[in-house]
Design a protein around this motif. Sequence first.
Motif, PDB file in Angstrom:
ATOM      1  N   TRP A 247       0.818  -1.215   0.000  1.00  0.00           N
ATOM      2  CA  TRP A 247       0.000   0.000   0.000  1.00  0.00           C
ATOM      3  C   TRP A 247       0.850   1.263   0.000  1.00  0.00           C
ATOM      4  O   TRP A 247       1.917   1.338   0.608  1.00  0.00           O
ATOM      5  N   LEU A 248       0.314   2.285  -0.671  1.00  0.00           N
ATOM      6  CA  LEU A 248       0.870   3.636  -0.614  1.00  0.00           C
ATOM      7  C   LEU A 248      -0.121   4.539   0.109  1.00  0.00           C
ATOM      8  O   LEU A 248      -1.337   4.384  -0.062  1.00  0.00           O
ATOM      9  N   PRO A 249       0.361   5.504   0.889  1.00  0.00           N
ATOM     10  CA  PRO A 249      -0.563   6.389   1.611  1.00  0.00           C
ATOM     11  C   PRO A 249      -1.297   7.334   0.668  1.00  0.00           C
ATOM     12  O   PRO A 249      -0.769   7.736  -0.372  1.00  0.00           O
ATOM     13  N   ASP A 250      -2.518   7.693   1.065  1.00  0.00           N
ATOM     14  CA  ASP A 250      -3.294   8.670   0.293  1.00  0.00           C
ATOM     15  C   ASP A 250      -2.759  10.081   0.504  1.00  0.00           C
ATOM     16  O   ASP A 250      -2.955  10.953  -0.342  1.00  0.00           O
ATOM     17  N   SER A 251      -2.128  10.303   1.625  1.00  0.00           N
ATOM     18  CA  SER A 251      -1.882  11.666   2.106  1.00  0.00           C
ATOM     19  C   SER A 251      -0.403  11.935   2.353  1.00  0.00           C
ATOM     20  O   SER A 251      -0.012  12.397   3.423  1.00  0.00           O
ATOM     21  N   ALA A 252       0.445  11.633   1.351  1.00  0.00           N
ATOM     22  CA  ALA A 252       1.880  11.861   1.529  1.00  0.00           C
ATOM     23  C   ALA A 252       2.194  13.335   1.752  1.00  0.00           C
ATOM     24  O   ALA A 252       3.213  13.674   2.372  1.00  0.00           O
ATOM     25  N   GLU A 253       1.307  14.222   1.267  1.00  0.00           N
ATOM     26  CA  GLU A 253       1.565  15.659   1.426  1.00  0.00           C
ATOM     27  C   GLU A 253       1.525  16.116   2.876  1.00  0.00           C
ATOM     28  O   GLU A 253       1.984  17.220   3.195  1.00  0.00           O
ATOM     29  N   THR A 254       0.980  15.274   3.783  1.00  0.00           N
ATOM     30  CA  THR A 254       0.977  15.643   5.202  1.00  0.00           C
ATOM     31  C   THR A 254       2.371  15.596   5.804  1.00  0.00           C
ATOM     32  O   THR A 254       2.610  16.176   6.866  1.00  0.00           O
ATOM     33  N   ARG A 255       3.293  14.866   5.113  1.00  0.00           N
ATOM     34  CA  ARG A 255       4.683  14.748   5.577  1.00  0.00           C
ATOM     35  C   ARG A 255       4.786  14.078   6.940  1.00  0.00           C
ATOM     36  O   ARG A 255       5.794  14.205   7.619  1.00  0.00           O
TER      37      ARG A 255
END
Length: 295
Positions: A247-255
């Motif tokens: 799985w990859l996260p939906d919200s990588a921009e949250t850092r």
Amino acid sequence: MPKSIWDSATKVIFEHGLTFRKVNHLWMCSTAEQPASGVAPADFVSLSDFRPVYIELVHPTRPLMYLLSQDTGRVLDLRISDTIYKREWDRSNYNRHLQIVNAEYCLGLLLHHCKRLAEFYSSALEFWCSQHPDGVDRFEAGGHFEIYYAFDDAVTASMRTLDSFRPMLWYGFGEKGQMPRSFKKLTVSDAGHLPEDIKLAIHAMEDVVDKAKEYRDCIQHYFSPGLRTNFADVQKVGIGFWTLTAWLPDSAETRSPLSFSYDQRTDALRFAWTVLDRIVGLFEVIARHVAPEAA
């Protein structure tokens, strides 16, 4: 896909790590409950929803390893090679020559990392198929960071590859002055000079490129998207074929790994393969404008 490629194949990796190998002229699926299932990869394409990603062909010295297009089954390696060597690129000075060489190198690097990602999916799934708990059809398994190592490399190489296209897009259409420092700025803020089909190709890949950039930025400056996902989702489907999803996260921009969510259930191999496929398609569209077919 041409029949001759299937005839020469010795190994095929499908989405989610499903792997077929030819052993003594018989195809075996190493990730099935019944390895000698009697199903050849070409038949599996028409019998399932899984697409072939990676194919290995027999060769006298070493196996030839290729990645396939998502929709047509054409070989991505050969599409890149044909675009570079069957067209007349402007190599009138050393800088122009280097721009083409750099793009070719970056595309090859991206292919390499995506191949490694497919191989890691295959080996991880084969390992867990031999270790799976009895009586279950789905479980989570850890200890295969190699999948995320390869994904990190692939998504970083994808952004580098797009940046290598900037000179073609800027100087290839008569622009002067300072070239924008990023692919995004060139194609959004300064896109007025681009032909309509190139704009359409860029627009069609905008969502996946933006997501890839989020992952790359997170990798470069904060954390790998795999930091909190040291597991594979292993599931049995259909008539007993095991599959793997990283799985990859939906919200990588949250850092922030503590804020990562996985509701969109994005798979690392499918995502990297999609980015690669779109980038090769864009390269072909650009080439049709700036490099005429060789005589």
